[in-house]
Design an enzyme around this catalytic site. Structure first.
Site, PDB file in Angstrom:
ATOM      1  N   SER A   8     -38.881 -22.103  30.871  1.00 45.97           N
ATOM      2  CA  SER A   8     -38.685 -22.627  29.513  1.00 45.97           C
ATOM      3  C   SER A   8     -38.093 -24.031  29.573  1.00 45.97           C
ATOM      4  O   SER A   8     -37.016 -24.244  30.131  1.00 45.97           O
ATOM      5  CB  SER A   8     -37.740 -21.706  28.739  1.00 45.97           C
ATOM      6  OG  SER A   8     -37.269 -22.401  27.597  1.00 45.97           O
ATOM      7  N   HIS A  33     -43.303 -22.657  29.084  1.00 49.80           N
ATOM      8  CA  HIS A  33     -42.874 -22.078  27.808  1.00 49.80           C
ATOM      9  C   HIS A  33     -42.141 -23.146  26.998  1.00 49.80           C
ATOM     10  O   HIS A  33     -41.197 -23.774  27.497  1.00 49.80           O
ATOM     11  CB  HIS A  33     -41.942 -20.890  28.108  1.00 49.80           C
ATOM     12  CG  HIS A  33     -41.510 -20.119  26.915  1.00 49.80           C
ATOM     13  ND1 HIS A  33     -42.278 -19.134  26.342  1.00 49.80           N
ATOM     14  CD2 HIS A  33     -40.363 -20.181  26.184  1.00 49.80           C
ATOM     15  CE1 HIS A  33     -41.620 -18.609  25.303  1.00 49.80           C
ATOM     16  NE2 HIS A  33     -40.458 -19.239  25.182  1.00 49.80           N
ATOM     17  N   MET A  37     -37.774 -25.060  17.488  1.00 53.52           N
ATOM     18  CA  MET A  37     -36.815 -24.475  16.527  1.00 53.52           C
ATOM     19  C   MET A  37     -36.682 -25.398  15.322  1.00 53.52           C
ATOM     20  O   MET A  37     -36.723 -26.618  15.480  1.00 53.52           O
ATOM     21  CB  MET A  37     -35.442 -24.331  17.175  1.00 53.52           C
ATOM     22  CG  MET A  37     -35.465 -23.551  18.464  1.00 53.52           C
ATOM     23  SD  MET A  37     -33.816 -23.516  19.205  1.00 53.52           S
ATOM     24  CE  MET A  37     -34.180 -22.767  20.779  1.00 53.52           C
ATOM     25  N   HIS A  66     -43.702 -21.264  21.746  1.00 50.20           N
ATOM     26  CA  HIS A  66     -42.915 -20.250  21.029  1.00 50.20           C
ATOM     27  C   HIS A  66     -42.295 -20.915  19.809  1.00 50.20           C
ATOM     28  O   HIS A  66     -41.353 -21.687  19.931  1.00 50.20           O
ATOM     29  CB  HIS A  66     -41.850 -19.705  21.988  1.00 50.20           C
ATOM     30  CG  HIS A  66     -40.890 -18.731  21.376  1.00 50.20           C
ATOM     31  ND1 HIS A  66     -39.715 -18.354  22.002  1.00 50.20           N
ATOM     32  CD2 HIS A  66     -40.920 -18.045  20.205  1.00 50.20           C
ATOM     33  CE1 HIS A  66     -39.070 -17.489  21.239  1.00 50.20           C
ATOM     34  NE2 HIS A  66     -39.769 -17.289  20.130  1.00 50.20           N
ATOM     35  N   MET A 137     -38.085 -10.646  22.445  1.00 49.53           N
ATOM     36  CA  MET A 137     -36.846 -11.404  22.653  1.00 49.53           C
ATOM     37  C   MET A 137     -35.795 -10.472  23.255  1.00 49.53           C
ATOM     38  O   MET A 137     -35.505  -9.415  22.684  1.00 49.53           O
ATOM     39  CB  MET A 137     -36.327 -11.979  21.340  1.00 49.53           C
ATOM     40  CG  MET A 137     -37.176 -13.090  20.732  1.00 49.53           C
ATOM     41  SD  MET A 137     -37.632 -14.422  21.863  1.00 49.53           S
ATOM     42  CE  MET A 137     -36.021 -15.032  22.368  1.00 49.53           C
ATOM     43  N   ASP A 175     -38.315 -12.766  26.962  1.00 44.54           N
ATOM     44  CA  ASP A 175     -37.696 -14.085  26.851  1.00 44.54           C
ATOM     45  C   ASP A 175     -36.199 -13.964  26.557  1.00 44.54           C
ATOM     46  O   ASP A 175     -35.810 -13.445  25.506  1.00 44.54           O
ATOM     47  CB  ASP A 175     -38.401 -14.830  25.708  1.00 44.54           C
ATOM     48  CG  ASP A 175     -37.953 -16.266  25.544  1.00 44.54           C
ATOM     49  OD1 ASP A 175     -37.162 -16.752  26.362  1.00 44.54           O
ATOM     50  OD2 ASP A 175     -38.431 -16.897  24.574  1.00 44.54           O
TER      51      ASP A 175
HETATM   52  C1  DX5 Z   1     -34.267 -18.772  23.223  1.00 42.53           C
HETATM   53  C2  DX5 Z   1     -35.575 -19.252  23.788  1.00 42.53           C
HETATM   54  C3  DX5 Z   1     -35.719 -19.030  25.243  1.00 42.53           C
HETATM   55  C4  DX5 Z   1     -34.702 -19.714  26.109  1.00 42.53           C
HETATM   56  C5  DX5 Z   1     -34.448 -18.830  27.299  1.00 42.53           C
HETATM   57  O1  DX5 Z   1     -34.296 -18.874  21.846  1.00 42.53           O
HETATM   58  O2  DX5 Z   1     -36.666 -18.621  23.148  1.00 42.53           O
HETATM   59  O3  DX5 Z   1     -37.044 -19.332  25.693  1.00 42.53           O
HETATM   60  O4  DX5 Z   1     -35.093 -20.985  26.573  1.00 42.53           O
HETATM   61  O5  DX5 Z   1     -33.397 -19.338  28.026  1.00 42.53           O
HETATM   62  P1  DX5 Z   1     -32.621 -18.510  29.149  1.00 42.53           P
HETATM   63  O6  DX5 Z   1     -33.650 -18.129  30.185  1.00 42.53           O
HETATM   64  O7  DX5 Z   1     -31.618 -19.501  29.632  1.00 42.53           O
HETATM   65  O8  DX5 Z   1     -32.022 -17.313  28.483  1.00 42.53           O
HETATM   66 ZN    ZN Z   2     -38.753 -18.852  24.000  1.00 37.96          ZN
END
Ligand code: DX5
Ligand code: ZN
Length: 216
Positions: A8, A33, A37, A66, A137, A175
């Protein structure tokens, strides 16, 4: 077939994204990924289309977008124009999910539906046959570096059962909070793709971290 790994970008070095993306190009990562937001659907803002376009121009891996935003329908064409392989929308942000999924497919992308940790798996019963992927999630969306929610494992098993019962073909991606320990549990429970932000980019050897996840 082994597990796919999708690092990500949220955890990358934003002052030098090119170096991190070139590292990924040379790594065993399967997808990139990308977490978008809007500060409304989730309590944070990450990056938008101008940044994603620059990233897409350098990245040689398929893009797994995403969208943690209200009204993702509005951006189907923008995501397609990036050349994205997968467009993930949140179940909780789509009152007309079936229509949204069809629009994503008509635009030539694969369609993923994402569930927050408290959204029941059973709500997918009437759409599972139409989606290419479910993104589960394992943290509350909005931030990288959070702790894995253990109940995700039971949710993953329920989702696997639902997919098998309906002879559906949806892949399962997970994720949030993925590392070697949680990654192993997720693979054992039937995950197809692991997203990893901090575990990859905060590692002193990110390519090795990706390799470790791939060979769990
Ligand atoms: C959170 C995101 C994730 C995030 C994961 O809202 O959707 O993709 O980047 O990060 P880690 O692997 O650090 O939990
Ligand atoms: Zn994500």
């Amino acid at each position: 077939m082994g597990v796919k790994v999708a690092p990500s970008l949220l955890a990358a070095n934003f002052i030098n994204l090119q170096a991190d993306i070139e590292m990924l190009n040379q790594s065993e990562a399967d997808w990139l990924h990308l977490d978008v937001m809007d500060g409304v659907f989730v309590p944070n803002i990450s990056f938008g289309f101008p940044v994603l376009k620059a990233v897409a121009a350098v990245c040689q891996k398929p893009l797994d977008v995403h969208l943690m935003i209200e009204n993702p329908d509005k951006f189907v064409n923008e995501v397609r124009d990036l050349g994205a392989m997968m467009m993930n929308v949140h179940y909780e942000a789509c009152p007309h999910l079936h229509r949204t999924i069809q629009r994503i497919k008509e635009a030539g992308m694969r369609a993923g539906v994402t569930l927050n940790p408290a959204t029941p798996i059973s709500l997918l019963e009437d759409i599972i046959g139409d989606v290419d992927m479910v993104l589960l999630m394992s943290v509350n969306p909005g931030f990288g570096g959070q702790k894995f929610i253990p109940h995700t494992i039971e949710r993953l098993q329920k989702l696997r059962d639902l997919i098998e019962r309906q002879h559906a073909h949806a892949l399962i991606e997970v994720d949030g909070g993925v590392n070697l320990e949680t990654g192993k549990r997720l693979i054992d429970a039937g995950a197809d793709i692991l997203v990893a932000g901090s575990f990859v980019f905060k590692s002193p050897q990110p390519k090795e971290a990706i390799h470790q996840l791939k060979t769990l």
